[in-house]
Design a protein around this motif. Sequence first.
Motif, PDB file in Angstrom:
ATOM      1  N   LEU A  46       0.832  -1.201   0.000  1.00  0.00           N
ATOM      2  CA  LEU A  46       0.000   0.000   0.000  1.00  0.00           C
ATOM      3  C   LEU A  46       0.868   1.253   0.000  1.00  0.00           C
ATOM      4  N   LYS A  47       1.910   1.254   0.815  1.00  0.00           N
ATOM      5  CA  LYS A  47       2.797   2.419   0.894  1.00  0.00           C
ATOM      6  C   LYS A  47       3.489   2.669  -0.445  1.00  0.00           C
ATOM      7  N   GLU A  48       3.972   1.602  -1.069  1.00  0.00           N
ATOM      8  CA  GLU A  48       4.663   1.762  -2.347  1.00  0.00           C
ATOM      9  C   GLU A  48       3.712   2.271  -3.424  1.00  0.00           C
ATOM     10  N   TYR A  49       2.486   1.748  -3.420  1.00  0.00           N
ATOM     11  CA  TYR A  49       1.482   2.220  -4.386  1.00  0.00           C
ATOM     12  C   TYR A  49       1.231   3.710  -4.197  1.00  0.00           C
ATOM     13  N   ARG A  50       1.037   4.149  -2.952  1.00  0.00           N
ATOM     14  CA  ARG A  50       0.756   5.548  -2.692  1.00  0.00           C
ATOM     15  C   ARG A  50       1.948   6.434  -3.044  1.00  0.00           C
ATOM     16  N   LEU A  51       3.156   5.956  -2.827  1.00  0.00           N
ATOM     17  CA  LEU A  51       4.342   6.717  -3.208  1.00  0.00           C
ATOM     18  C   LEU A  51       4.350   6.970  -4.713  1.00  0.00           C
ATOM     19  N   ILE A  52       4.132   5.904  -5.482  1.00  0.00           N
ATOM     20  CA  ILE A  52       4.207   6.004  -6.942  1.00  0.00           C
ATOM     21  C   ILE A  52       3.110   6.914  -7.490  1.00  0.00           C
ATOM     22  N   PHE A  53       1.878   6.708  -7.024  1.00  0.00           N
ATOM     23  CA  PHE A  53       0.771   7.476  -7.596  1.00  0.00           C
ATOM     24  C   PHE A  53       0.734   8.902  -7.064  1.00  0.00           C
ATOM     25  N   THR A  54       1.290   9.139  -5.891  1.00  0.00           N
ATOM     26  CA  THR A  54       1.439  10.512  -5.427  1.00  0.00           C
ATOM     27  C   THR A  54       2.450  11.250  -6.297  1.00  0.00           C
ATOM     28  N   ALA A  55       3.552  10.570  -6.632  1.00  0.00           N
ATOM     29  CA  ALA A  55       4.561  11.172  -7.505  1.00  0.00           C
ATOM     30  C   ALA A  55       3.978  11.474  -8.878  1.00  0.00           C
ATOM     31  N   LEU A  56       3.122  10.586  -9.378  1.00  0.00           N
ATOM     32  CA  LEU A  56       2.475  10.825 -10.668  1.00  0.00           C
ATOM     33  C   LEU A  56       1.496  11.996 -10.586  1.00  0.00           C
TER      34      LEU A  56
ATOM     35  N   ASN B  85      15.138  11.150 -12.815  1.00  0.00           N
ATOM     36  CA  ASN B  85      14.404   9.934 -13.148  1.00  0.00           C
ATOM     37  C   ASN B  85      15.351   8.786 -13.488  1.00  0.00           C
ATOM     38  N   SER B  86      15.020   7.600 -13.016  1.00  0.00           N
ATOM     39  CA  SER B  86      15.771   6.412 -13.404  1.00  0.00           C
ATOM     40  C   SER B  86      15.372   6.016 -14.825  1.00  0.00           C
ATOM     41  N   GLU B  87      16.102   5.084 -15.396  1.00  0.00           N
ATOM     42  CA  GLU B  87      15.778   4.606 -16.749  1.00  0.00           C
ATOM     43  C   GLU B  87      14.396   3.954 -16.767  1.00  0.00           C
ATOM     44  N   LEU B  88      14.049   3.260 -15.683  1.00  0.00           N
ATOM     45  CA  LEU B  88      12.738   2.622 -15.570  1.00  0.00           C
ATOM     46  C   LEU B  88      11.623   3.652 -15.663  1.00  0.00           C
ATOM     47  N   THR B  89      11.749   4.735 -14.919  1.00  0.00           N
ATOM     48  CA  THR B  89      10.744   5.802 -14.926  1.00  0.00           C
ATOM     49  C   THR B  89      10.692   6.499 -16.277  1.00  0.00           C
ATOM     50  N   ALA B  90      11.864   6.814 -16.823  1.00  0.00           N
ATOM     51  CA  ALA B  90      11.907   7.509 -18.109  1.00  0.00           C
ATOM     52  C   ALA B  90      11.259   6.681 -19.214  1.00  0.00           C
TER      53      ALA B  90
ATOM     54  N   ALA C 240      12.647   7.604  -0.787  1.00  0.00           N
ATOM     55  CA  ALA C 240      11.766   6.440  -0.896  1.00  0.00           C
ATOM     56  C   ALA C 240      11.628   6.007  -2.352  1.00  0.00           C
ATOM     57  N   LEU C 241      11.546   6.974  -3.274  1.00  0.00           N
ATOM     58  CA  LEU C 241      11.448   6.656  -4.696  1.00  0.00           C
ATOM     59  C   LEU C 241      12.761   6.083  -5.224  1.00  0.00           C
ATOM     60  N   VAL C 242      13.869   6.515  -4.644  1.00  0.00           N
ATOM     61  CA  VAL C 242      15.171   5.922  -4.986  1.00  0.00           C
ATOM     62  C   VAL C 242      15.191   4.453  -4.596  1.00  0.00           C
ATOM     63  N   SER C 243      14.671   4.142  -3.407  1.00  0.00           N
ATOM     64  CA  SER C 243      14.666   2.757  -2.924  1.00  0.00           C
ATOM     65  C   SER C 243      13.806   1.850  -3.800  1.00  0.00           C
ATOM     66  N   LEU C 244      12.820   2.430  -4.492  1.00  0.00           N
ATOM     67  CA  LEU C 244      11.973   1.659  -5.408  1.00  0.00           C
ATOM     68  C   LEU C 244      12.568   1.563  -6.810  1.00  0.00           C
TER      69      LEU C 244
END
Length: 232
Positions: free
Chosen positions: A29-39, A131-136, A73-77
């Motif tokens: 849940l935390k990881e999901y909220r991190l990603i979608f908050t960043a979006l 941004n990491s390559e994954l994000t880009a 936190a986004l770095v850790s993901l």
Amino acid sequence: MKVKNELMDTPAVGVDRFVKTMENSTRGLKEYRLIFTALELEVFEALKTPFQAGELAEKIGLDPVLTPHFCEALVSLGLLDRFEEIVEEEMTEKEGEEKEGEEKEGEEKEGEEKEGEEKVEKSTFLPRYVNSELTATYLLKESQFSQQQYLSEMSRNAVLWARLPELMKNGPVVVDKGPFFWEIISCMAENTRCGLLQETVRTVMENVDLGKVRKLLDMGGGHGSILLLLLK
């Protein structure tokens, strides 16, 4: 007569399994909220260019105290990359005066004369984020492999899961098949574009002679991407 101490009782099932189950569920849940908050806050769009956390907070209006922790936190993901930037700082006038005063006190005590430095530089290591390559590749709107439809569908599903207590009492949500079908098809098309499409067409071309074929029938192809690429 011995009195039983209930504090010495242990459960029949070890607590480790329970704790692991709960922690895994909340971690997701935390990881999901991190990603979608960043979006939602367009953090990834801003970090096409490297920024320090403070610069990022100022640019898109985030809290300066929370932003460094959010970025880490986004770095850790694996969604952001961090690199250290060396910043050379010159001593301020106030700091110079304080240093000069300290030197004078030292001269009086030791009876020695010391020459104060006019300028003192110190190196500070400040992290920058990008941004990491994954994000880009998958999370930026402009990328040819962007998964915006897939992310939108995932967000809609998350909203339904948040309503689970209500749904368990009142029954499932009924959706219009037409829009629902095309939303799913759009997600499939995006996902397929990221490797499965190319692999499928390559396999067909290597094993089937299409040199004399003039007509193709696409049955159950959904988004039609495989047929379109074969035709090309």
